[in-house]
Design a protein around this motif. Sequence first.
Motif, short mmCIF file in Angstrom:
data_model
loop_
_atom_site.label_atom_id
_atom_site.label_comp_id
_atom_site.label_asym_id
_atom_site.label_seq_id
_atom_site.Cartn_x
_atom_site.Cartn_y
_atom_site.Cartn_z
N ILE A 92 0.85 -1.20 0.00
CA ILE A 92 0.00 0.00 0.00
C ILE A 92 0.88 1.25 0.00
O ILE A 92 0.64 2.19 -0.76
CB ILE A 92 -0.95 0.01 1.21
CG1 ILE A 92 -1.93 -1.16 1.15
CG2 ILE A 92 -1.68 1.34 1.34
CD1 ILE A 92 -3.05 -1.02 0.18
N GLU A 93 1.89 1.27 0.85
CA GLU A 93 2.80 2.42 0.94
C GLU A 93 3.49 2.66 -0.40
O GLU A 93 3.58 3.80 -0.87
CB GLU A 93 3.84 2.19 2.03
CG GLU A 93 3.29 2.07 3.43
CD GLU A 93 3.03 3.42 4.07
OE1 GLU A 93 3.71 4.39 3.70
OE2 GLU A 93 2.16 3.48 4.95
N PHE A 94 3.97 1.59 -1.03
CA PHE A 94 4.67 1.72 -2.31
C PHE A 94 3.72 2.21 -3.39
O PHE A 94 4.06 3.09 -4.19
CB PHE A 94 5.31 0.38 -2.69
CG PHE A 94 6.22 0.46 -3.89
CD1 PHE A 94 7.48 1.00 -3.78
CD2 PHE A 94 5.80 -0.01 -5.12
CE1 PHE A 94 8.33 1.08 -4.88
CE2 PHE A 94 6.63 0.06 -6.22
CZ PHE A 94 7.90 0.61 -6.10
N TYR A 95 2.52 1.66 -3.44
CA TYR A 95 1.53 2.09 -4.43
C TYR A 95 1.21 3.57 -4.25
O TYR A 95 1.18 4.34 -5.21
CB TYR A 95 0.26 1.24 -4.34
CG TYR A 95 -0.80 1.67 -5.31
CD1 TYR A 95 -0.72 1.31 -6.65
CD2 TYR A 95 -1.86 2.47 -4.91
CE1 TYR A 95 -1.68 1.71 -7.56
CE2 TYR A 95 -2.83 2.88 -5.82
CZ TYR A 95 -2.73 2.50 -7.14
OH TYR A 95 -3.68 2.92 -8.04
N ASN A 96 0.96 3.98 -3.01
CA ASN A 96 0.62 5.38 -2.74
C ASN A 96 1.75 6.32 -3.13
O ASN A 96 1.50 7.44 -3.57
CB ASN A 96 0.25 5.57 -1.28
CG ASN A 96 -1.10 5.00 -0.95
OD1 ASN A 96 -1.93 4.76 -1.82
ND2 ASN A 96 -1.34 4.74 0.32
#
Length: 107
Positions: A92-96
């Motif tokens: 999630i962090e990487f996608y965001n």
Amino acid sequence: MDNWFTLIPLAEKLLMSPMNLTILGTVQKNKREIPPELLQLRSRSIGTVTYCFDKAKTLLSYKTKPNKCVILLSTFHEKPNVNKESRKPEMIEFYNSTKGAIDTLDV
């Protein structure tokens, strides 16, 4: 990728030689390849994560609101790592952190 382009068959083709490309993107919830366990929301509390691993592919279901979850597909991430500060999954962090370019292309 956003959910218009993130497809499991496409991810498998991109992983093959000669391309050898990895992807990370959201997946539409109506895809038949998504296991029903990832879409169940009633028994899960907000902030919970469910993973599904299949060879080089990882599916993640992250419950963000009472009746909403986000489904991500990654051929880059192999482990269920969680950011200790934000308590969000690494996927999630990487996608965001990278989705700005995708949103710029949306017309």
